[in-house]
Design an enzyme around this catalytic site. Structure first.
Site, PDB file in Angstrom:
ATOM      1  N   GLU A 290     -49.607   1.711  -7.477  1.00 40.93           N
ATOM      2  CA  GLU A 290     -49.678   0.860  -8.732  1.00 40.93           C
ATOM      3  C   GLU A 290     -49.087  -0.232  -8.776  1.00 40.93           C
ATOM      4  O   GLU A 290     -49.452  -1.368  -9.353  1.00 40.93           O
ATOM      5  CB  GLU A 290     -49.886   1.986  -9.768  1.00 40.93           C
ATOM      6  CG  GLU A 290     -51.255   2.200 -10.220  1.00 40.93           C
ATOM      7  CD  GLU A 290     -51.264   3.037 -11.672  1.00 40.93           C
ATOM      8  OE1 GLU A 290     -50.319   2.913 -12.235  1.00 40.93           O
ATOM      9  OE2 GLU A 290     -52.287   3.604 -11.907  1.00 40.93           O
ATOM     10  N   HIS A 311     -49.339  19.557  11.994  1.00 40.64           N
ATOM     11  CA  HIS A 311     -50.540  20.407  12.773  1.00 40.64           C
ATOM     12  C   HIS A 311     -51.720  19.524  12.192  1.00 40.64           C
ATOM     13  O   HIS A 311     -52.909  20.150  12.749  1.00 40.64           O
ATOM     14  CB  HIS A 311     -50.432  21.679  12.493  1.00 40.64           C
ATOM     15  CG  HIS A 311     -49.041  22.398  13.082  1.00 40.64           C
ATOM     16  ND1 HIS A 311     -49.072  22.974  14.196  1.00 40.64           N
ATOM     17  CD2 HIS A 311     -47.828  22.273  12.480  1.00 40.64           C
ATOM     18  CE1 HIS A 311     -47.787  23.217  14.552  1.00 40.64           C
ATOM     19  NE2 HIS A 311     -47.173  23.105  13.266  1.00 40.64           N
ATOM     20  N   LYS A 425     -63.039   2.103 -14.374  1.00 46.45           N
ATOM     21  CA  LYS A 425     -63.228   2.663 -15.918  1.00 46.45           C
ATOM     22  C   LYS A 425     -64.337   1.869 -16.493  1.00 46.45           C
ATOM     23  O   LYS A 425     -65.438   2.418 -17.163  1.00 46.45           O
ATOM     24  CB  LYS A 425     -61.919   2.380 -16.562  1.00 46.45           C
ATOM     25  CG  LYS A 425     -60.817   3.462 -16.060  1.00 46.45           C
ATOM     26  CD  LYS A 425     -59.659   3.034 -17.123  1.00 46.45           C
ATOM     27  CE  LYS A 425     -58.468   3.710 -16.608  1.00 46.45           C
ATOM     28  NZ  LYS A 425     -57.281   3.212 -17.255  1.00 46.45           N
TER      29      LYS A 425
END
Ligand SMILES: O=P(O)(O)OC[C@H]1O[C@](O)(CO)[C@@H](O)[C@@H]1O
Length: 453
Positions: A290, A311, A425
Site C-alpha cells: 500500500e 514444497h 470501493k
C-alpha cells in the site's frame, strides 16, 4: 543500547546480483530520505505520527489499555477483534507470533477471533454460531469508521451481543478504536457510550500497530505491551538518521531493496521458517504494497512460509523468472526444546538425526534454501531476531515501518496514501446502490461482459 535485529553480515555476498559498493553508493540519498521523515518535509508529511510514537507513549496510557484488557480477560470467554488491513493485521501478527499455537484448543481464555476482514456470509454465520451461548466481547477498530467490511461484521455481532445480554450489558463489552471526531464509528460510539480509544490523526492504518489499534487486542491476548513498546523505542533510536548508514538496519534494508528493484528484481518474497511469523508477513505485505505500489511503480510483495511453501512455491522461486529477491526472517533460538528420539528399528531411516534438535534441522533447511536460492540467482537478505518475544517483535515492527518510509521516498512516491484502494470501493458502492454513488455505476454493457449476475 543493544541492537538485536541484525541484517546478516554476509548479506552482500548473498545478494550476488549486486555488490556492497552499489548499496553503499546510495548512502547519502538514503540518509536524505530518512532525514525527510525526521524533518517532515517529504510527501505525506501529515502522516508521520508513527515516527516518534513508541518513544512518546506514556506509561499512563499503556496502563489504561491494560486495565481495559484485563476486564475483557476476566469477563469474556471470547473476544472478537473487528477490523481490516492496518486496523487488524498488526494485532493478529503479534498475537499469532507470541500466543500458544494451540491455546484455544487447550482452553486458554479468552479466545481471540477476528471478523470484519472479509465479506464472507459463511464465515460470519460460523462465527455467530460459535459465539452462541458464550460470554463474548467486541473490539471494533476502524480509523475512517466507514469501512464496509468491519462495519457490516460489527452490525451483525452487536445485535447478537445485545440480543444475548441486553443493550446495557453489551455496552460494557464493546470498545471502539477510531478517529477522535469523525466517521460513523465515532458517532455510533458516542451515542452508545462505548469506551473509546483514539487513533491519532497523523497515523495511517498500516502504521498503527503500536497505537491502541494493536496494543488493546495484543494486551487482551495476554501479551506484554510495555515490552513491545520498549523494543520499538530502542529501534526508533537505532534507525535514526544520526546512526551511520552501515549500522542503520532501516537504511540498509531500504537501500538494498531499491537497488535490487532497479536491476529488475521486481518481486520481494518475505520468507519465514516459523509459521508463527505468518501474520507478521501479512502485515508487512500490506505495509509495503500500500505504501509503494503506485504511479506504476513499486516492488510486488509476496509471502511464503517455509519449509511448507518450499514444497509448492519452491519450484517457482528456484527456476522461474529471475525477477525475485527474498528477505528471510530468522529466529536464532526457539522457546522450547524438542529432540529427535532414537528408534531402535530405524524403519523411517531417520536415526542419523537422533539426538538432534528440531530447530537444528530447521536451521539446516534454512541454510540449504539460502544457498540454493542464491545459486539460482535469488538475492537473499536475512533479518535475524535472537528470539521471538515482545521486545524483539517490537523492534522488528518498527524497523519495517521506518524502512518503509525511507524506501517509499527513495522510490519517489508518497508512502502514506493509498488512492488505488478506493476504486473497488466506488464500484462496489455503486453496484450496491449506496446513496451518493449511483452516478458511478459501471455501464450495463461493461457489466454484462464482466459479471454473470
Ligand atoms: O481503519 P479503516 O479506516 O477501517 O481502514 C482499514 C484499512 O482500509 C484501507 O483504508 C484500505 O485498504 C487501509 O489503508 C486500512 O488499513
Amino acid at each position: 543500547m543493544k541492537l538485536d535485529i541484525k541484517l546478516s553480515s554476509s548479506m552482500f555476498k548473498t545478494l550476488k546480483a549486486m555488490t556492497k559498493e552499489q548499496v553503499v553508493a546510495q548512502a547519502v540519498k538514503t540518509k536524505e530520505c530518512n532525514r525527510m521523515l525526521e524533518v517532515g518535509n517529504g510527501k505525506g508529511r501529515d502522516f508521520l505520527g508513527w515516527l516518534h510514537f513508541p518513544s512518546s507513549v506514556i506509561e499512563k496510557d499503556m496502563d489504561d489499555i491494560q486495565l481495559t484488557a484485563n476486564s475483557f480477560r476476566t469477563d469474556c470467554e471470547v473476544v472478537v477483534i473487528v477490523g481490516i488491513g492496518g486496523s487488524y493485521l498488526g494485532a493478529r501478527a503479534v498475537i499469532t507470533a507470541l500466543a500458544n499455537s494451540f491455546g484455544a484448543l487447550k482452553n486458554e481464555r479468552p479466545v481471540v477471533v477476528y471478523a470484519g476482514h472479509n465479506i464472507s456470509e459463511d464465515y460470519l454465520y460460523e462465527l455467530s454460531e460459535y459465539l452462541e451461548g458464550k460470554k463474548f466481547g467486541i473490539i471494533n477498530i476502524s480509523k475512517s469508521g466507514t469501512t464496509t467490511e468491519p462495519a457490516l461484521a460489527f452490525r451483525i455481532l452487536k445485535k447478537q451481543l445485545e440480543d444475548s445480554i441486553g443493550k446495557m450489558n453489551a455496552q460494557k463489552h464493546i470498545v471502539a478504536v477510531t478517529d477522535k471526531a469523525r466517521g460513523a464509528l465515532h458517532n455510533l460510539a458516542v451515542k452508545e457510550k462505548y469506551k473509546t480509544y483514539i487513533i491519532p490523526d497523523d497515523i495511517g492504518g498500516r502504521f498503527s500497530v503500536l497505537t491502541p489499534v494493536g496494543l488493546l487486542p495484543i494486551a487482551i491476548a495476554g501479551i506484554n505491551i510495555k515490552q513491545l513498546i520498549a523494543g520499538a523505542t530502542d529501534m526508533e533510536r537505532a534507525t535514526s538518521s544520526d546512526i551511520p548508514f552501515e549500522n542503520n538496519p532501516a537504511e540498509l534494508y531500504a537501500s538494498t531493496r531499491n537497488e535490487l528493484y532497479k536491476i529488475g528484481k521486481k518481486i520481494e518474497i518475505l520468507a519465514n521458517f516459523n509459521p508463527k511469523l505468518h501474520y507478521v508477513a501479512e502485515w508487512w505485505k500490506q505495509l509495503y504494497s500500500e505504501s509503494e505500489g503506485k504511479q506504476h511503480k513499486g516492488i510486488f510483495t509476496a509471502v511464503v512460509d517455509f519449509t511448507t511453501d518450499l514444497h509448492s512455491m519452491g519450484q517457482w522461486i528456484q527456476e522461474a523468472e529471475r525477477t525475485v529477491f527474498e528477505t528471510v526472517i530468522s529466529i536464532a533460538s526457539p522457546k522450547y526444546k524438542v529432540e529427535v528420539p532414537l528408534d531402535s528399528q530405524d524403519l523411517d531411516g531417520l536415526n542419523f538425526l537422533s539426538g538432534k534438535r528440531v530447530d537444528y534441522i530447521n536451521k539446516m533447511a534454512e541454510l540449504g534454501t539460502q544457498i540454493a536460492h542464491v545459486e539460482g540467482d535469488v538475492p537473499n537478505i536475512k533479518i535475524e531476531l535472537p528470539e521471538l518475544n515482545e521486545y524483539h517483535l517490537g523492534q522488528l515492527l518498527y524497523f519495517f515501518e521506518r524502512a518503509c518510509g525511507i524506501s517509499g521516498y527513495l522510490l519517489e512516491v508518497n508512502p502514506f496514501d493509498q488512492p488505488g484502494v478506493e476504486s473497488y470501493k466506488k464500484n462496489m458502492f455503486a453496484l450496491l446502490n449506496k446513496p451518493g454513488f449511483e452516478h458511478l455505476k459501471p455501464g450495463n454493457e461493461i457489466r454484462s461482459k464482466l459479471y454473470d449476475f
